[in-house]
Design a protein around this motif. Structure first.
Motif, PDB file in Angstrom:
ATOM      1  N   MET A   1       0.845  -1.190   0.000  1.00 44.03           N
ATOM      2  CA  MET A   1       0.000   0.000   0.000  1.00 44.03           C
ATOM      3  C   MET A   1       0.884   1.244   0.000  1.00 44.03           C
ATOM      4  SD  MET A   1      -2.950  -0.997   2.702  1.00 44.03           S
ATOM      5  CE  MET A   1      -4.291  -0.033   2.104  1.00 44.03           C
ATOM      6  N   LYS A   2       0.424   2.260  -0.668  1.00 42.59           N
ATOM      7  CA  LYS A   2       1.170   3.507  -0.732  1.00 42.59           C
ATOM      8  C   LYS A   2       0.362   4.615  -0.076  1.00 42.59           C
ATOM      9  CE  LYS A   2      -0.365   5.194  -5.263  1.00 42.59           C
ATOM     10  NZ  LYS A   2      -1.543   4.441  -5.497  1.00 42.59           N
ATOM     11  N   CYS A   3       1.041   5.733   0.138  1.00 42.51           N
ATOM     12  CA  CYS A   3       0.344   6.933   0.579  1.00 42.51           C
ATOM     13  C   CYS A   3       1.013   8.127  -0.073  1.00 42.51           C
ATOM     14  CB  CYS A   3       0.335   7.070   2.095  1.00 42.51           C
ATOM     15  SG  CYS A   3       1.895   7.552   2.801  1.00 42.51           S
ATOM     16  N   TYR A   4       0.287   9.193  -0.196  1.00 44.68           N
ATOM     17  CA  TYR A   4       0.825  10.434  -0.737  1.00 44.68           C
ATOM     18  C   TYR A   4       1.368  11.271   0.410  1.00 44.68           C
ATOM     19  CZ  TYR A   4      -1.300   9.161  -5.114  1.00 44.68           C
ATOM     20  OH  TYR A   4      -1.623   8.494  -6.270  1.00 44.68           O
ATOM     21  N   VAL A   5       2.463  11.963   0.143  1.00 46.44           N
ATOM     22  CA  VAL A   5       3.068  12.855   1.126  1.00 46.44           C
ATOM     23  C   VAL A   5       3.024  14.264   0.554  1.00 46.44           C
ATOM     24  CG1 VAL A   5       5.141  13.434   2.438  1.00 46.44           C
ATOM     25  CG2 VAL A   5       4.571  11.031   2.002  1.00 46.44           C
ATOM     26  N   VAL A   6       2.385  15.151   1.286  1.00 49.43           N
ATOM     27  CA  VAL A   6       2.295  16.548   0.890  1.00 49.43           C
ATOM     28  C   VAL A   6       3.367  17.293   1.670  1.00 49.43           C
ATOM     29  CG1 VAL A   6       0.848  18.616   0.882  1.00 49.43           C
ATOM     30  CG2 VAL A   6      -0.182  16.359   0.480  1.00 49.43           C
ATOM     31  N   LEU A   7       4.298  17.892   0.945  1.00 51.58           N
ATOM     32  CA  LEU A   7       5.412  18.604   1.574  1.00 51.58           C
ATOM     33  C   LEU A   7       5.291  20.082   1.242  1.00 51.58           C
ATOM     34  CD1 LEU A   7       8.151  18.607   3.041  1.00 51.58           C
ATOM     35  CD2 LEU A   7       9.202  18.188   0.826  1.00 51.58           C
ATOM     36  N   SER A  27      -6.134  17.153   2.585  1.00 52.34           N
ATOM     37  CA  SER A  27      -7.506  16.772   2.214  1.00 52.34           C
ATOM     38  C   SER A  27      -7.654  16.713   0.704  1.00 52.34           C
ATOM     39  CB  SER A  27      -8.517  17.786   2.770  1.00 52.34           C
ATOM     40  OG  SER A  27      -8.588  17.709   4.164  1.00 52.34           O
ATOM     41  N   ALA A  28      -7.093  17.699   0.013  1.00 53.15           N
ATOM     42  CA  ALA A  28      -7.165  17.719  -1.450  1.00 53.15           C
ATOM     43  C   ALA A  28      -6.475  16.490  -2.034  1.00 53.15           C
ATOM     44  CB  ALA A  28      -6.526  18.998  -1.989  1.00 53.15           C
ATOM     45  N   ALA A  29      -5.311  16.124  -1.510  1.00 48.11           N
ATOM     46  CA  ALA A  29      -4.604  14.936  -1.998  1.00 48.11           C
ATOM     47  C   ALA A  29      -5.454  13.686  -1.770  1.00 48.11           C
ATOM     48  CB  ALA A  29      -3.252  14.795  -1.309  1.00 48.11           C
ATOM     49  N   ASP A  30      -6.087  13.596  -0.615  1.00 50.08           N
ATOM     50  CA  ASP A  30      -6.936  12.431  -0.327  1.00 50.08           C
ATOM     51  C   ASP A  30      -8.131  12.350  -1.284  1.00 50.08           C
ATOM     52  OD1 ASP A  30      -5.430  11.288   1.679  1.00 50.08           O
ATOM     53  OD2 ASP A  30      -6.574  12.191   3.314  1.00 50.08           O
ATOM     54  N   HIS A  31      -8.723  13.472  -1.587  1.00 50.80           N
ATOM     55  CA  HIS A  31      -9.905  13.476  -2.466  1.00 50.80           C
ATOM     56  C   HIS A  31      -9.549  13.329  -3.940  1.00 50.80           C
ATOM     57  CE1 HIS A  31     -13.090  14.276   0.443  1.00 50.80           C
ATOM     58  NE2 HIS A  31     -12.219  15.055   1.068  1.00 50.80           N
ATOM     59  N   LEU A  32      -8.444  13.913  -4.358  1.00 50.87           N
ATOM     60  CA  LEU A  32      -8.109  13.939  -5.783  1.00 50.87           C
ATOM     61  C   LEU A  32      -7.177  12.814  -6.241  1.00 50.87           C
ATOM     62  CD1 LEU A  32      -7.528  17.784  -6.115  1.00 50.87           C
ATOM     63  CD2 LEU A  32      -9.552  16.488  -6.837  1.00 50.87           C
ATOM     64  N   GLY A  43       0.984  14.922   5.757  1.00 51.52           N
ATOM     65  CA  GLY A  43       1.431  16.284   5.502  1.00 51.52           C
ATOM     66  C   GLY A  43       2.669  16.606   6.305  1.00 51.52           C
ATOM     67  N   LEU A  44       3.641  17.231   5.665  1.00 52.60           N
ATOM     68  CA  LEU A  44       4.856  17.661   6.349  1.00 52.60           C
ATOM     69  C   LEU A  44       5.136  19.105   5.991  1.00 52.60           C
ATOM     70  CD1 LEU A  44       7.305  17.114   8.114  1.00 52.60           C
ATOM     71  CD2 LEU A  44       8.481  16.248   6.087  1.00 52.60           C
ATOM     72  N   LEU A  45       5.240  19.929   6.999  1.00 51.54           N
ATOM     73  CA  LEU A  45       5.517  21.348   6.841  1.00 51.54           C
ATOM     74  C   LEU A  45       6.926  21.619   7.349  1.00 51.54           C
ATOM     75  CD1 LEU A  45       4.483  24.249   6.296  1.00 51.54           C
ATOM     76  CD2 LEU A  45       3.667  24.271   8.640  1.00 51.54           C
ATOM     77  N   VAL A  46       7.758  22.220   6.518  1.00 53.64           N
ATOM     78  CA  VAL A  46       9.130  22.552   6.894  1.00 53.64           C
ATOM     79  C   VAL A  46       9.231  24.072   6.924  1.00 53.64           C
ATOM     80  CG1 VAL A  46      11.565  22.287   6.327  1.00 53.64           C
ATOM     81  CG2 VAL A  46       9.957  20.452   5.767  1.00 53.64           C
ATOM     82  N   GLY A  67       2.927  16.836  10.296  1.00 54.94           N
ATOM     83  CA  GLY A  67       4.109  17.091  11.098  1.00 54.94           C
ATOM     84  C   GLY A  67       4.773  18.383  10.683  1.00 54.94           C
ATOM     85  N   ILE A  68       5.653  18.865  11.546  1.00 52.87           N
ATOM     86  CA  ILE A  68       6.389  20.090  11.256  1.00 52.87           C
ATOM     87  C   ILE A  68       7.848  19.884  11.614  1.00 52.87           C
ATOM     88  CG2 ILE A  68       5.763  21.069  13.489  1.00 52.87           C
ATOM     89  CD1 ILE A  68       5.878  23.843  12.125  1.00 52.87           C
ATOM     90  N   ALA A  69       8.714  20.446  10.797  1.00 55.02           N
ATOM     91  CA  ALA A  69      10.149  20.385  11.035  1.00 55.02           C
ATOM     92  C   ALA A  69      10.746  21.743  10.687  1.00 55.02           C
ATOM     93  CB  ALA A  69      10.782  19.294  10.171  1.00 55.02           C
ATOM     94  N   THR A  70      11.946  21.990  11.168  1.00 55.01           N
ATOM     95  CA  THR A  70      12.648  23.229  10.840  1.00 55.01           C
ATOM     96  C   THR A  70      13.914  22.897  10.072  1.00 55.01           C
ATOM     97  OG1 THR A  70      13.864  23.229  12.928  1.00 55.01           O
ATOM     98  CG2 THR A  70      11.786  24.442  12.884  1.00 55.01           C
TER      99      THR A  70
END
Length: 97
Positions: A1-7, A27-32, A43-46, A67-70
């Motif tokens: 199984m795969k998943c999409y990662v939004v960065l 949400s958009a990635a999950d729906h589209l 989701g990963l926010l840097v 998640g969030i990273a710096t």
């Protein structure tokens, strides 16, 4: 199984509204993009910097994997970009030619 990662990469410090935006993008990635055989998107926010309390409060109540990273721009530039970019002298010589 795969998943999409939004960065999402921000060149500024974390702001609370970034959590809502990232949640929207996931949400958009999950729906589209996602189909029934895929795991939920992540989701990963840097960001340039973050305040732990602000991050905690901004993500409170969001139930999807975010998640969030710096990062430190100086280290990124020194290790990757500086080696790949032409020097100032190279640019000046190209302009003169």
């Amino acid at each position: 199984m795969k998943c999409y990662v939004v960065l999402e990469l921000k060149v500024v410090k974390f702001e609370p509204e970034f959590a809502g935006k990232l949640n929207f993008y996931v949400s958009a990635a999950d729906h589209l993009l996602k189909d029934d055989n895929d795991n939920p998107s992540i989701g990963l926010l840097v960001c340039k910097s973050k305040n732990e309390t602000v991050v905690k409060w901004a993500f409170e109540g969001i139930d999807r994997p975010l998640g969030i990273a710096t990062y430190e721009l100086d280290e990124v530039l020194k290790k990757t970009l500086a080696e790949k970019l032409p020097s100032i002298e190279d640019i000046e010589n190209a302009i003169e030619e």
